[in-house]
Design an enzyme around this catalytic site. Sequence first.
Site, mmCIF file in Angstrom:
data_model
loop_
_atom_site.group_PDB
_atom_site.id
_atom_site.type_symbol
_atom_site.label_atom_id
_atom_site.label_comp_id
_atom_site.label_asym_id
_atom_site.label_seq_id
_atom_site.Cartn_x
_atom_site.Cartn_y
_atom_site.Cartn_z
ATOM 1 N N HIS A 133 0.860 -1.185 0.000
ATOM 2 C CA HIS A 133 0.000 0.000 0.000
ATOM 3 C C HIS A 133 0.896 1.235 0.000
ATOM 4 O O HIS A 133 2.008 1.212 0.528
ATOM 5 C CB HIS A 133 -0.869 -0.032 1.263
ATOM 6 N N ASP A 191 2.968 -4.384 8.141
ATOM 7 C CA ASP A 191 1.725 -3.640 7.961
ATOM 8 C C ASP A 191 0.578 -4.633 8.162
ATOM 9 O O ASP A 191 0.289 -5.449 7.294
ATOM 10 C CB ASP A 191 1.698 -3.030 6.561
ATOM 11 N N GLN A 234 -4.692 -5.146 7.112
ATOM 12 C CA GLN A 234 -5.669 -6.082 6.565
ATOM 13 C C GLN A 234 -5.725 -7.404 7.334
ATOM 14 O O GLN A 234 -6.710 -8.143 7.215
ATOM 15 C CB GLN A 234 -5.351 -6.372 5.089
ATOM 16 N N LYS A 264 -10.688 -0.596 10.647
ATOM 17 C CA LYS A 264 -10.851 -1.796 9.837
ATOM 18 C C LYS A 264 -11.233 -3.007 10.682
ATOM 19 O O LYS A 264 -11.480 -4.085 10.137
ATOM 20 C CB LYS A 264 -9.561 -2.091 9.063
ATOM 21 N N CYS A 269 -4.768 2.478 -3.769
ATOM 22 C CA CYS A 269 -3.506 2.998 -3.207
ATOM 23 C C CYS A 269 -2.359 2.021 -3.431
ATOM 24 O O CYS A 269 -1.482 1.861 -2.573
ATOM 25 C CB CYS A 269 -3.658 3.321 -1.719
#
Length: 415
Positions: free
Chosen positions: A121, A198, A201, A224, A362
Site C-alpha cells: 500500500h 503492515d 488487513q 478496519k 492505493c
Amino acid sequence: MHVADIKKYFPIFNQQVNGHPLTYLDSAASSQKPIQVIEAIKRYYERDNANVHRGVHTLSSRATDAYEQARVKTARFIHARSEKEIVFTRGTTTAINLVASSFAKAICREGDEIVMTPMEHHSNLIPWQQVAAATGATLSYIPLQSDGTIDMQDVKNTLSERTKIVAISHISNVLGVVNPVKEIIHQAHRKGAIVLVDGAQSIPHMAVDVQDLDCDFYTFSGHKMCGPTGIGVLYGKRELLQTMQPIEFGGEMIDHVDLYSATWRESPWRFEGGTPMIAGAIGLGAAIDFLNEVGMEHIEAHDADLLHYAVQQLSSIKDVVIYGPLANRKSLITFNVGSIHPHDMATILDSSGVAVRAGHHCCQPLMRWLDVSATVRASFYVYNTREDVDRLINAILLAKKLFMEDGGDSKDRVL
C-alpha cells in the site's frame, strides 16, 4: 455469539440504498461499527468526557482509566509482552511514518537497503521512499510470483548484509494473499535487519501473536476492525521504542522542561503528545471486546467459508478475471469483468445497493505489475453472508447486460 447473528449488532444495516438492502462489501477500506462500540464512545462523551493523565478530578480519572485500559486490551489482543509496547496513533499510516521518521532515518546510511514488495500500500511505500531520499539508502523489492505470492528463495536472494529495514504487508489489500511474514522475519533477522509488518488487513481477520512472529514493529488501524476512525496502533519491541525520539512535541509527552531544553517521558507516552484520541482508544477497546466475544477463530472460519463461496460464484461468470491466488488468501476478491471499467461496474453495483471499491486501491505499482489501471474489490467481514455474495453476483450480471454485447451469455448463472 454466533456469527450468523452478527449483523443485528450493526445499526447501519437497518437501511436501504437505492431501494435495496445495503450489501456492504468494502470492509477492507473501513469496517462497520457494532452498537457496542458506538455505545462505548457515546458513554464516554456523556459520562466521562475529560482530558487524560492531567487531572485529579473524578472525570479525568475515569477517562484516564478507560484510555489506559484500552492500551492493556490492545496489548493482550496481539500478545505483546507489555502495554508499554503499544503506541496509539491516528492509524496505520501514522504508525508507519513514525517508525520511518524516528527510527529508520536514525539508523539508515548511504548504501543501506530497505526491502519491500511491489504489493505494498502507498502508506507502506512512500514513507520508505522518503527515508531513502533523506539517508542515501536504496530500495530493493522482493519479486512476486505470477499469482502474486512470495517465494522464500526470492526473499533470501533479495536480503543482503546491507539490509537494514524490511517493510511488508501481512495481507495484501489488493491480492488478499497472506504473506509468509514469520519466515521473512526470521530470514531478515539473520541479516541483522529490523522488520515492520503492515497489519491493517490482517488484524481484523486472524489471530495475531507479535511475539510468535518476532516482528520488531506491527501497525494497524481501528476502523478496519470494527473500531472508530482516527485511532491506530504501533506495536514496537520495548527496547526499540526506548531508542526512538518523538517527532511531535508538546504537552504530556515530556518529563522535564526548562527554558532551553526538555526531556521526554518513557515510551509509549513520549509518542502521544497533546490531547490523544481518547474516545477513539476507548472505542478501539470496545471493538476488541466485541471481536474477542465473537472469537477470532470463528471470524477466520467464517471468512474462509464466505471467500470460498464468493470465488466459486465469481469464477462461474464468463469474462471475470480474479487477481491473486485462489488459495492462501483472505477476506477479499479483486477482479475485473471484460471491458467494463471498474468505476462503471461499481456504479451499477451501487444502484443495486452493493458497496464495493473501485480504483487502484492505493497500490499503483501493483496495478502496473498486474497490467491494469484499476480493479473492482469486494471485501468481506464478519457481518456478511452468502446472501450478500449472491446480491453481488446478480449485480455483476446486471452490469454485463448493460455494458457487454454478450451480457446474457448462457454460461452466466443467475442466483
